[in-house]
Design a protein around this motif. Structure first.
Motif, PDB file in Angstrom:
ATOM      1  N   THR A 136       2.517   3.907  -9.616  1.00  0.00           N
ATOM      2  CA  THR A 136       3.885   4.083 -10.088  1.00  0.00           C
ATOM      3  C   THR A 136       4.909   3.301  -9.284  1.00  0.00           C
ATOM      4  OG1 THR A 136       4.141   6.058  -8.707  1.00  0.00           O
ATOM      5  CG2 THR A 136       3.367   6.388 -10.973  1.00  0.00           C
ATOM      6  N   SER A 137       4.554   2.733  -8.152  1.00  0.00           N
ATOM      7  CA  SER A 137       5.540   2.070  -7.311  1.00  0.00           C
ATOM      8  C   SER A 137       5.073   0.676  -6.939  1.00  0.00           C
ATOM      9  CB  SER A 137       5.809   2.893  -6.042  1.00  0.00           C
ATOM     10  OG  SER A 137       4.629   3.033  -5.293  1.00  0.00           O
ATOM     11  N   PHE A 138       6.054  -0.166  -6.632  1.00  0.00           N
ATOM     12  CA  PHE A 138       5.779  -1.539  -6.205  1.00  0.00           C
ATOM     13  C   PHE A 138       5.179  -1.522  -4.816  1.00  0.00           C
ATOM     14  CE2 PHE A 138       7.491  -5.231  -3.830  1.00  0.00           C
ATOM     15  CZ  PHE A 138       6.738  -6.219  -4.456  1.00  0.00           C
ATOM     16  N   ASN A 139       4.067  -2.193  -4.615  1.00  0.00           N
ATOM     17  CA  ASN A 139       3.359  -2.185  -3.343  1.00  0.00           C
ATOM     18  C   ASN A 139       3.275  -3.610  -2.805  1.00  0.00           C
ATOM     19  OD1 ASN A 139       1.533  -1.947  -1.186  1.00  0.00           O
ATOM     20  ND2 ASN A 139       0.542  -0.197  -2.150  1.00  0.00           N
ATOM     21  N   PRO A 140       4.200  -4.006  -1.927  1.00  0.00           N
ATOM     22  CA  PRO A 140       4.207  -5.381  -1.426  1.00  0.00           C
ATOM     23  C   PRO A 140       2.970  -5.716  -0.604  1.00  0.00           C
ATOM     24  CG  PRO A 140       5.765  -4.019  -0.210  1.00  0.00           C
ATOM     25  CD  PRO A 140       5.306  -3.202  -1.373  1.00  0.00           C
ATOM     26  N   GLN A 141       2.374  -4.703   0.054  1.00  0.00           N
ATOM     27  CA  GLN A 141       1.184  -4.981   0.857  1.00  0.00           C
ATOM     28  C   GLN A 141       0.034  -5.505  -0.009  1.00  0.00           C
ATOM     29  OE1 GLN A 141       3.151  -2.415   1.349  1.00  0.00           O
ATOM     30  NE2 GLN A 141       3.638  -2.359   3.528  1.00  0.00           N
ATOM     31  N   ILE A 142      -0.168  -4.856  -1.141  1.00  0.00           N
ATOM     32  CA  ILE A 142      -1.229  -5.298  -2.046  1.00  0.00           C
ATOM     33  C   ILE A 142      -0.903  -6.664  -2.624  1.00  0.00           C
ATOM     34  CG2 ILE A 142      -2.405  -4.797  -4.230  1.00  0.00           C
ATOM     35  CD1 ILE A 142      -2.127  -1.865  -3.649  1.00  0.00           C
ATOM     36  N   LEU A 143       0.353  -6.868  -2.969  1.00  0.00           N
ATOM     37  CA  LEU A 143       0.781  -8.152  -3.526  1.00  0.00           C
ATOM     38  C   LEU A 143       0.516  -9.285  -2.537  1.00  0.00           C
ATOM     39  CD1 LEU A 143       2.265  -9.799  -5.714  1.00  0.00           C
ATOM     40  CD2 LEU A 143       4.401  -9.236  -4.539  1.00  0.00           C
ATOM     41  N   LEU A 144       0.883  -9.083  -1.278  1.00  0.00           N
ATOM     42  CA  LEU A 144       0.693 -10.117  -0.265  1.00  0.00           C
ATOM     43  C   LEU A 144      -0.779 -10.301   0.065  1.00  0.00           C
ATOM     44  CD1 LEU A 144       3.688  -9.307   2.122  1.00  0.00           C
ATOM     45  CD2 LEU A 144       3.537 -11.122   0.422  1.00  0.00           C
ATOM     46  N   ARG A 145      -1.546  -9.213   0.064  1.00  0.00           N
ATOM     47  CA  ARG A 145      -2.979  -9.323   0.313  1.00  0.00           C
ATOM     48  C   ARG A 145      -3.650 -10.179  -0.769  1.00  0.00           C
ATOM     49  NH1 ARG A 145      -7.045  -5.510  -0.766  1.00  0.00           N
ATOM     50  NH2 ARG A 145      -6.048  -5.481  -2.809  1.00  0.00           N
ATOM     51  N   ASP A 146      -3.280  -9.914  -2.022  1.00  0.00           N
ATOM     52  CA  ASP A 146      -3.846 -10.698  -3.128  1.00  0.00           C
ATOM     53  C   ASP A 146      -3.421 -12.162  -3.031  1.00  0.00           C
ATOM     54  OD1 ASP A 146      -5.014  -8.410  -4.055  1.00  0.00           O
ATOM     55  OD2 ASP A 146      -3.489  -7.995  -5.573  1.00  0.00           O
ATOM     56  N   ALA A 147      -2.164 -12.386  -2.618  1.00  0.00           N
ATOM     57  CA  ALA A 147      -1.673 -13.762  -2.462  1.00  0.00           C
ATOM     58  C   ALA A 147      -2.450 -14.495  -1.371  1.00  0.00           C
ATOM     59  CB  ALA A 147      -0.183 -13.747  -2.135  1.00  0.00           C
ATOM     60  N   PHE A 189      12.865  -9.893   2.038  1.00  0.00           N
ATOM     61  CA  PHE A 189      12.666  -8.680   2.837  1.00  0.00           C
ATOM     62  C   PHE A 189      11.271  -8.093   2.674  1.00  0.00           C
ATOM     63  CE2 PHE A 189      17.248  -8.744   3.148  1.00  0.00           C
ATOM     64  CZ  PHE A 189      17.522  -8.128   4.350  1.00  0.00           C
ATOM     65  N   LEU A 190      10.277  -8.899   2.344  1.00  0.00           N
ATOM     66  CA  LEU A 190       8.903  -8.421   2.278  1.00  0.00           C
ATOM     67  C   LEU A 190       8.299  -8.424   3.683  1.00  0.00           C
ATOM     68  CD1 LEU A 190       7.594 -10.229  -0.949  1.00  0.00           C
ATOM     69  CD2 LEU A 190       8.468  -7.895  -0.702  1.00  0.00           C
ATOM     70  N   PRO A 191       7.335  -7.549   3.953  1.00  0.00           N
ATOM     71  CA  PRO A 191       6.788  -7.409   5.322  1.00  0.00           C
ATOM     72  C   PRO A 191       6.018  -8.643   5.769  1.00  0.00           C
ATOM     73  CG  PRO A 191       5.518  -6.105   3.764  1.00  0.00           C
ATOM     74  CD  PRO A 191       6.721  -6.593   3.009  1.00  0.00           C
ATOM     75  N   GLY A 192       6.599  -9.415   6.660  1.00  0.00           N
ATOM     76  CA  GLY A 192       5.953 -10.621   7.152  1.00  0.00           C
ATOM     77  C   GLY A 192       4.751 -10.341   8.033  1.00  0.00           C
ATOM     78  N   SER A 193       4.626  -9.113   8.548  1.00  0.00           N
ATOM     79  CA  SER A 193       3.488  -8.793   9.406  1.00  0.00           C
ATOM     80  C   SER A 193       2.170  -8.943   8.665  1.00  0.00           C
ATOM     81  CB  SER A 193       3.623  -7.368   9.943  1.00  0.00           C
ATOM     82  OG  SER A 193       3.720  -6.432   8.874  1.00  0.00           O
ATOM     83  N   ILE A 194       2.158  -8.633   7.368  1.00  0.00           N
ATOM     84  CA  ILE A 194       0.941  -8.781   6.575  1.00  0.00           C
ATOM     85  C   ILE A 194       0.521 -10.243   6.539  1.00  0.00           C
ATOM     86  CG2 ILE A 194      -0.104  -8.419   4.315  1.00  0.00           C
ATOM     87  CD1 ILE A 194       0.631  -5.860   5.708  1.00  0.00           C
ATOM     88  N   LEU A 195       1.481 -11.121   6.309  1.00  0.00           N
ATOM     89  CA  LEU A 195       1.181 -12.554   6.247  1.00  0.00           C
ATOM     90  C   LEU A 195       0.788 -13.096   7.617  1.00  0.00           C
ATOM     91  CD1 LEU A 195       4.052 -13.784   3.874  1.00  0.00           C
ATOM     92  CD2 LEU A 195       1.647 -13.402   3.312  1.00  0.00           C
ATOM     93  N   THR A 196       1.427 -12.605   8.655  1.00  0.00           N
ATOM     94  CA  THR A 196       1.108 -13.083  10.002  1.00  0.00           C
ATOM     95  C   THR A 196      -0.317 -12.700  10.398  1.00  0.00           C
ATOM     96  OG1 THR A 196       3.439 -12.836  10.611  1.00  0.00           O
ATOM     97  CG2 THR A 196       1.867 -13.094  12.405  1.00  0.00           C
ATOM     98  N   LEU A 197      -0.680 -11.457  10.148  1.00  0.00           N
ATOM     99  CA  LEU A 197      -2.045 -11.027  10.412  1.00  0.00           C
ATOM    100  C   LEU A 197      -3.033 -11.791   9.533  1.00  0.00           C
ATOM    101  CD1 LEU A 197      -1.457  -7.168  10.576  1.00  0.00           C
ATOM    102  CD2 LEU A 197      -2.108  -8.620  12.491  1.00  0.00           C
ATOM    103  N   GLY A 198      -2.666 -11.961   8.263  1.00  0.00           N
ATOM    104  CA  GLY A 198      -3.537 -12.661   7.329  1.00  0.00           C
ATOM    105  C   GLY A 198      -3.752 -14.116   7.696  1.00  0.00           C
ATOM    106  N   ALA A 199      -2.755 -14.731   8.313  1.00  0.00           N
ATOM    107  CA  ALA A 199      -2.898 -16.127   8.728  1.00  0.00           C
ATOM    108  C   ALA A 199      -4.024 -16.286   9.738  1.00  0.00           C
ATOM    109  CB  ALA A 199      -1.586 -16.640   9.324  1.00  0.00           C
TER     110      ALA A 199
END
Length: 238
Positions: free
Chosen positions: A27-38, A64-74
């Protein structure tokens, strides 16, 4: 240390479980999943993935999306060296874009957003004479929310040049979080065909490097935090 890596794995690879107590995926927007898929899509692009990652980091920073996900993913996708470089470029360009938006397009909104924040008020008073120094110290000392700070500097008197150069202060924290992501990715390979032939030696090197990286980052952060507090105090007294 292992707890930090475990959390990184949970965020990177199982965001649905990590956020199950606070969000409802249906029911809600989940930026973590979006960034993980990206990130998974970027990994499939090969050499072009670096450009796509930098572009995604810029967009995430402005949005304003959580950059920590992308930083860890890098760290998982590109490794420590290239991952740190791509994160730094993306974060710098994204922060500069947000700074320009805050200064010219959304100045009133940003001013209202930080109007009652005493920390930002102190920074605003101190940034007049020592713009570059204050930006550098705030980047070295991550006590301010990164995304909001980008916009907040846009309504201060700091010049674009000082703001841009001050972004080098993000390097220690960037390397540390990319390193964590890299370790999380390597830890996830245990028991698979991709596991290295001499895991004990490689893991010893990784752990020692990680401890050294964290120690340096914490030391630099502590120095920067104290220097920033002293600088703001001096400007307030003046």
């Amino acid at each position: 240390m292992l707890a930090i890596i475990t959390v990184a794995i949970a965020i990177l690879f199982y965001p649905e479980s990590a956020l199950a107590q606070t969000t409802s995926p249906s029911t809600s927007f989940n930026p973590q999943i979006l960034l993980r898929d990206a990130l998974q899509w970027i990994e499939s692009l090969g050499t072009v993935g670096a450009i796509a990652f930098i572009a995604l980091y810029i967009i995430a920073t402005v949005a304003f999306l959580p950059g920590s996900i992308l930083t860890l993913g890098a760290g998982v996708v590109f490794g420590v060296v290239w991952g740190s470089l791509y994160v730094f470029v993306g974060a710098t360009l994204g922060a500069t874009s947000a700074f320009l938006v805050g200064r010219y397009l959304a100045r009133s909104w940003v001013a209202n957003k930080i109007a009652n924040n005493q920390n930002f008020a102190a920074i605003d008073r101190a940034v007049g004479r020592e713009g570059l120094k204050i930006v550098l110290l705030t980047r070295l000392s991550p006590i301010f929310p990164f995304n909001l700070l980008n916009y907040a500097f846009g309504v201060t008197g700091v010049s674009l040049k000082d703001y841009f150069i001050g972004s080098v202060g993000m390097i220690p924290g960037t390397i540390m979080y990319v390193y964590i992501g890299s370790l999380a990715g390597n830890l996830a390979l245990i028991g698979t065909d991709s596991q290295p032939n001499n895991p004990t030696i490689q893991w010893a090197i990784r752990i020692i490097g990680f401890i050294a990286t964290v120690a340096v980052t914490v030391y630099v952060t502590r120095i920067a935090r104290n220097a920033l507090a002293e600088e703001v105090k001096i400007k307030d007294e003046v």
